[in-house]
Design a protein around this motif. Sequence first.
Motif, PDB file in Angstrom:
ATOM      1  N   THR B 289       0.704  -1.098   0.102  1.00 26.78           N
ATOM      2  CA  THR B 289      -0.002   0.086   0.019  1.00 26.78           C
ATOM      3  C   THR B 289       0.836   1.274  -0.054  1.00 26.78           C
ATOM      4  N   GLU B 436      -5.832   3.975   3.532  1.00 22.16           N
ATOM      5  CA  GLU B 436      -6.088   4.366   2.302  1.00 22.16           C
ATOM      6  C   GLU B 436      -5.604   5.810   2.279  1.00 22.16           C
ATOM      7  N   ARG B 457      -2.589   1.434  -8.318  1.00 22.11           N
ATOM      8  CA  ARG B 457      -1.634   0.299  -7.978  1.00 22.11           C
ATOM      9  C   ARG B 457      -1.811  -0.903  -8.760  1.00 22.11           C
TER      10      ARG B 457
END
Lengths: 287, 586
Positions: B289, B436, B457
């Motif tokens: 992430t 996020e 991503r």
Amino acid sequence: MSSDVRFTDFKSDKQPTWCPGCGDFGTMNGMMKALAETGNNPDETFIVAGIGCSGKIGTYMHSYALHGVHGRALPVGIGVKLANQDLEVMVAGGDGDGYSIGAGHFIHAVRRNVDMTYVVMDNRIYGLTKGQFSPTSREDFETSTSPEGTHQQPVNPKALALSAGATFIAQTFSSDSQRHTELVKQAIEHDGFGFVNVYSPCVTFNDVDTYDYFRDAIVDLDEEDHDPGNFDQAKDKILDSEKEYIGVLYQDDDSVPYGERMGLEGSMADIPDGAPEDATDLVREFY
Amino acid sequence: MHEDLNWAIGGEAGDGIDSTGKIFARALSRAGRHVYTSKDFASRIRGGYTAYKIRTSVDRVESVVDRLDILIALTERTIDENLDELHEGSVIIYDGEQTTMQDVEIPEGMIGLPVPLKDLGEEAGGAIMRNVVALGAACEVSNFPIENLDEALEKRFGDKGQAIVDNNKEAARLGQEYVREEFDAETDYDLECTDEDYVLLNGDEAIGMGAIAAGCRFYAGYPITPATDVMEYLTGRIEEYGGAVVQAEDELSAINLALGGARAGARAMTATSGPGIDLMTETFGLIATTETPLVIANVMRSGPSTGMPTKQEQGDLEQMLYGGHGEIPRFVLAPTTVAECFHKTVEAFNLAEKYQIPVYLTADLAMAVTEQTYDPDEFDMDAVEVDRGKVVDEAEVDEWLDEKGRFRPHAATEDGISPRAFPGTIDGAHMTTGLEHDELGRRTEEEDVRVDQVDKRQRKVETAQEREEWDYREFGDPDADTLVISWGSNEGAMREAIEFLEADGPDVRFISVPYIFPRPDLTEEVAAAEEVIVVECNATGQFADLVEHDTLTRVRRVNKYTGVRYKADELAEEIRSAVADMEATA
Ligand SMILES: Cc1ncc(C[n+]2csc(CCOP(=O)(O)OP(=O)(O)O)c2C)c(N)n1
Ligand code: SF4
């Protein structure tokens, strides 16, 4: 460049969402001031934040920063510092993050003595998850998950640190801005792992360890003729459960940080665009 | 008469089996012979037994076979453990003076050579040298010039001083002479030497060497079999290049240390095995992430749980592909040989940095901890290229600032790849988080930003699928009706199985796949074959599932999960019977 850095340079343009009155405001302001006053600048500073209300600090400050997973901020900070000795590294998180889920890393970070600063915003409660007891909660502390108290001893992080071979242990109080800033500065300037436990009250979920409680209970070591270089004095103060001391509890002036013991210098980011020149020697070793 | 020779030394753990075996393997390698080794770590009967086995030939050897020609047995049990592999004419060297070995019965047809290993060791300077006495005896039995041992002994004992080296050389000669004088052991074994220069290394060492070659400077790990050799290899070497190895307090720490190193701009890695991967999984999602480049080597062993720690298995494929909550972009590379461990490690670092993504690099026990010979040119350092991807320096940072002058570490670019500014880069300061986040790396729950970031991503992965080659390696007969597919270390055994099958078995086209994700599309190859067999060391056929998923075709599964790698002759038999069975039911 460092001389023009003001503490507001370490502030991001994101407005904190902490509850009004939360101790974390004062804790963070002191950290920003301490960083600026020790000649650091945001582009050469790396902040690692834990998970919790306290961990939001990474968002509200401006620097290189990582907000990772719950309890693992210290290893990230150590990795950053070892990979680039030129960076100023500061790790910050809550008492749950540091002394519960991350307790294993705490002991080992202390004994590894990497040249960095660890600020724990100790509110004796789990704030972000809305008020369960934490590892520093008193035994009789009633919360949603401890309706009749915790039935267990609180952890004494300063004692853990001392027994793990700490080279710098300080205690501060977030609302005593000047003293807090001064102590964080000393932790930054310490050659090794500067550990600062900050009483940083949670005004929403902890009605026991309040500002009033701390104001009454706190004794400043500056008024106690305490010698931080004296291990036995430090031990006595740390194990004294009657009082809440602030100041430098212990400092080993002979501390040699891990990076220096390992012979590390500068940054590991600079590498050639192919194998190192003498890499074929590595193959020859297998003859 | 024998093309290859199968040799072993076995005894109790603590008998120095591993290091003695390695000395002989190195001597063979220095004599210009190819070597493929394997280790028995634990008994089929009870704990404590261990053996180091060598298959050697003038030609390349890539596998073990079910045959043992010369055995040094330090205990009686060593013979029992290997009865299946011993055959008529096998030579067993043992210490007949030992009270525990006096009554050893040598099975019919085999040649027992009782050599007073301990006594001769003492004569040379110490009983501890009994294993080296046995090596000398083995040289005599196999007509292997004993001088070849000398260099290997120097390498092993050189740092202990010349006297120790000399004593060991003497011990070997005493063993040799004893056999020469006492026995008339006519054997057909003849270990011919060549002028070739080979290197001898295992997969873990190849990964470690690949890491240094690729510019890895920060390694953090926690010891675990069979990945520890990577850390031990790097320790003492990486420092020469300005790097460091940190032994962490656990794998949670190890991966977070490595993450920190990578955020600071170092090429960083960790290596572990199944249980460690479990612990690292939460942070794995964080790495993906935060778009941090990191190489995580998973040297697989048998699971689940503690499983069989010293045994072969390829059971973690799904763990690496799917492990972790949420949807985590990642690459999974699986080198198929020891040399490929080197090359794929270099590639893993480049992929990690070019696409700012975590890369699993997986080896399995069978190739990770056993030594094999190679032509040194296989490890061509001049061919190593380092591509750091979209790293921006002070001059380039400006292009990536937003209207308020803030750096955008997760800028949603067309190819999905964002700029990367190392800490210390002026005006590049930025945060990132496992929450996020938006382009600035700050927490958000805004729907469109969330979708943008997930898509970018994912786009990186698509970009990589387009830009990189995700090839397979191919062997055998390209037009054969039978297609065999495998991944990981089965390549060696399968290549030799093809040779066995050439005599009287089906023709085989063999595809060895080193990429698990992204991976080559085998639809055409599968469609062109009559029978498709997927070989792997696990019970359920995890790679077979992937092939079926990709090609929408049922495949035949050949699985082994005993904890022991495939042997070439055994695998040939498996293929032969699978094909016969499939033809019968077709
Ligand atoms: C692995 C994992 N378990 C649980 C959580 C939920 N969680 C988030 S913060 C937190 C405790 C925070 O307490 P503390 O560290 O004292 O920080 P505070 O919020 O009080 O500042 C917990 C349990 C999590 N994020 N990750
Ligand atoms: S819940 Fe407590 S710790 Fe969290 S922001 Fe509010 S006052 Fe601070």
